[in-house]
Design an enzyme around this catalytic site. Structure first.
Site, PDB file in Angstrom:
ATOM      1  N   ASP A 127       0.872  -1.184   0.000  1.00 61.89           N
ATOM      2  CA  ASP A 127       0.000   0.000   0.000  1.00 61.89           C
ATOM      3  C   ASP A 127       0.906   1.231   0.000  1.00 61.89           C
ATOM      4  O   ASP A 127       2.115   1.127   0.221  1.00 61.89           O
ATOM      5  CB  ASP A 127      -0.873  -0.007   1.267  1.00 61.89           C
ATOM      6  CG  ASP A 127      -1.783   1.226   1.359  1.00 61.89           C
ATOM      7  OD1 ASP A 127      -2.368   1.616   0.328  1.00 61.89           O
ATOM      8  OD2 ASP A 127      -1.900   1.812   2.451  1.00 61.89           O
ATOM      9  N   SER A 128       0.299   2.388  -0.235  1.00 63.34           N
ATOM     10  CA  SER A 128       1.061   3.636  -0.149  1.00 63.34           C
ATOM     11  C   SER A 128       1.537   3.874   1.282  1.00 63.34           C
ATOM     12  O   SER A 128       2.425   4.702   1.503  1.00 63.34           O
ATOM     13  CB  SER A 128       0.180   4.810  -0.578  1.00 63.34           C
ATOM     14  OG  SER A 128      -0.930   4.915   0.295  1.00 63.34           O
ATOM     15  N   CYS A 153      -4.355  -1.350  -1.932  1.00 63.17           N
ATOM     16  CA  CYS A 153      -4.496   0.094  -2.101  1.00 63.17           C
ATOM     17  C   CYS A 153      -5.441   0.307  -3.283  1.00 63.17           C
ATOM     18  O   CYS A 153      -5.149  -0.154  -4.393  1.00 63.17           O
ATOM     19  CB  CYS A 153      -3.117   0.691  -2.393  1.00 63.17           C
ATOM     20  SG  CYS A 153      -3.139   2.449  -2.779  1.00 63.17           S
ATOM     21  N   GLU A 192      -1.681   8.045   8.758  1.00 66.17           N
ATOM     22  CA  GLU A 192      -0.214   7.931   8.711  1.00 66.17           C
ATOM     23  C   GLU A 192       0.449   8.581   9.922  1.00 66.17           C
ATOM     24  O   GLU A 192       1.516   8.170  10.351  1.00 66.17           O
ATOM     25  CB  GLU A 192       0.328   8.568   7.423  1.00 66.17           C
ATOM     26  CG  GLU A 192      -0.017   7.797   6.153  1.00 66.17           C
ATOM     27  CD  GLU A 192       0.535   6.377   6.119  1.00 66.17           C
ATOM     28  OE1 GLU A 192       1.721   6.204   6.441  1.00 66.17           O
ATOM     29  OE2 GLU A 192      -0.219   5.446   5.795  1.00 66.17           O
ATOM     30  N   CYS A 205     -11.029   3.324   0.222  1.00 65.75           N
ATOM     31  CA  CYS A 205      -9.593   3.538   0.449  1.00 65.75           C
ATOM     32  C   CYS A 205      -9.242   2.685   1.660  1.00 65.75           C
ATOM     33  O   CYS A 205      -9.978   2.681   2.662  1.00 65.75           O
ATOM     34  CB  CYS A 205      -9.318   5.012   0.735  1.00 65.75           C
ATOM     35  SG  CYS A 205      -7.654   5.330   1.362  1.00 65.75           S
ATOM     36  N   HIS A 248      -7.131   2.965   3.906  1.00 58.93           N
ATOM     37  CA  HIS A 248      -6.863   3.681   5.163  1.00 58.93           C
ATOM     38  C   HIS A 248      -8.147   3.927   5.964  1.00 58.93           C
ATOM     39  O   HIS A 248      -8.105   4.100   7.174  1.00 58.93           O
ATOM     40  CB  HIS A 248      -6.217   5.045   4.886  1.00 58.93           C
ATOM     41  CG  HIS A 248      -4.751   4.992   4.568  1.00 58.93           C
ATOM     42  ND1 HIS A 248      -4.282   4.583   3.347  1.00 58.93           N
ATOM     43  CD2 HIS A 248      -3.655   5.319   5.304  1.00 58.93           C
ATOM     44  CE1 HIS A 248      -2.952   4.663   3.344  1.00 58.93           C
ATOM     45  NE2 HIS A 248      -2.546   5.107   4.523  1.00 58.93           N
TER      46      HIS A 248
HETATM   47  N1  DGL Z   1      -4.707   3.199   0.993  1.00 60.07           N
HETATM   48  C1  DGL Z   1      -4.712   3.909  -0.249  1.00 60.07           C
HETATM   49  C2  DGL Z   1      -5.984   3.571  -1.026  1.00 60.07           C
HETATM   50  O1  DGL Z   1      -6.602   2.559  -0.747  1.00 60.07           O
HETATM   51  C3  DGL Z   1      -4.461   5.353   0.042  1.00 60.07           C
HETATM   52  C4  DGL Z   1      -4.202   6.185  -1.128  1.00 60.07           C
HETATM   53  C5  DGL Z   1      -3.283   7.330  -0.913  1.00 60.07           C
HETATM   54  O2  DGL Z   1      -2.130   7.101  -0.553  1.00 60.07           O
HETATM   55  O3  DGL Z   1      -3.713   8.460  -1.170  1.00 60.07           O
HETATM   56  O4  DGL Z   1      -6.369   4.244  -1.942  1.00 60.07           O
END
Ligand code: DGL
Length: 275
Positions: free
Chosen positions: A11-12, A74, A152, A184, A186
């Site tokens: 993931d990011s 992600c 984060e 998302c 997160h």
């Molecule tokens: N967890 C990522 C998602 O599902 C976050 C995206 C981001 O880093 O903006 O889209």
């Protein structure tokens, strides 16, 4: 045949841990390598080409670590890069599906809300899924600007987070939604706050359990399932930034699932070069 190679998850940032939570519940015997690209987070407003380059570099790394399948945990990276990844690698990829279908099937008010990043709303998957399953329901969509950053920073349970969520769900409630899709990875970390803010008739939909079931299906189809419990199961976490938030959230996941993430190791500031 039993395949003890690990499952790669990326993931990011820390958001994909909400998917890892569903994965360890569904596949408690498997080993996992998780990569959080915290140094480049958020992906949400990045151009598609940049997300493809980052996802490709992380994929190279996970393959070099022997991963048998890769879960793109992600939504934004799935939207931007999964087609490209599938065309360029032979390892099976499982991505995030926007849970529009269950929301459209469940809604009684004929109105659903979707909270996601700008990149996810631009993706083929989101556009196709909403055309296919939600053409007869009202879809109230909202970019969750700033929410990823709160997770984060480990401040997802604060007044600041509550105020931002209120701002985003207010127009949805005015549209009489009774389903809220978390688009998302997160956002499931905001579930306790969302449950507090939303009226009880609004169902919150997190696609992670369905994605974990899909991973199980892919492992079975490819004869890659680890079919008996082994003591050597491990959980390794890499971050291109700091692993502080990962450590906190991993402990939370253990508490909530009752699954021990065995042989845990964390590696900080592990940069994967983009060629
Ligand atoms: N967890 C990522 C998602 O599902 C976050 C995206 C981001 O880093 O903006 O889209």
């Amino acid at each position: 045949m039993s395949d003890s190679r690990p499952i790669g998850v990326f993931d990011s940032g820390a958001g994909g841990l909400s998917v890892l939570k569903a994965l360890v519940k569904e596949l408690p015997n498997e080993s996992f390598i998780y990569f959080a690209d915290s140094a480049n987070c958020p992906y949400g407003s990045k151009p598609k080409d940049e997300i493809i380059a980052l996802s490709s570099a992380i994929t190279d790394f996970l393959i070099s670590m022997g991963c048998k399948v890769i879960v793109v945990a992600c939504n934004t990276a799935t939207a931007a890069a999964i087609d490209w990844l599938r065309e360029n690698y032979s390892v099976p990829f499982i991505g995030m599906e926007p849970a529009i279908k269950p929301a459209a099937l469940n809604t009684k008010s004929k109105s659903i809300g979707v909270l996601a990043t700008a990149g996810t709303f631009k993706g083929r998957l989101y556009i196709e899924t909403s055309h296919k399953y939600a053409s007869d329901v009202n879809v109230c969509y909202q970019v969750g600007e700033g929410l990823v950053e709160l997770v984060e920073q480990g401040i997802e349970n604060t007044h600041e987070a509550e105020d931002l969520l209120l701002k985003y769900v207010k127009p949805m409630l005015e549209c009489n939604i009774d389903q809220l899709v978390l688009g998302c990875t997160h956002y499931p970390f905001f579930k306790p706050l969302l449950e507090k803010i939303l009226p009880p008739n609004v169902e919150i939909i997190d696609p992670s359990p369905a994605v974990a079931k899909q991973v199980l299906k892919v492992l079975v189809e490819n004869q890659m399932l680890l079919d008996n419990s082994v003591d050597s199961t491990y959980h390794t976490f890499y971050s291109s930034g700091s692993t502080d938030v990962l450590k906190v959230l991993v402990s939370k996941i253990e508490e909530e699932t009752g699954c021990e993430l065995r042989n845990r190791v964390f590696f900080d500031t592990f940069i994967v070069p983009v060629s």
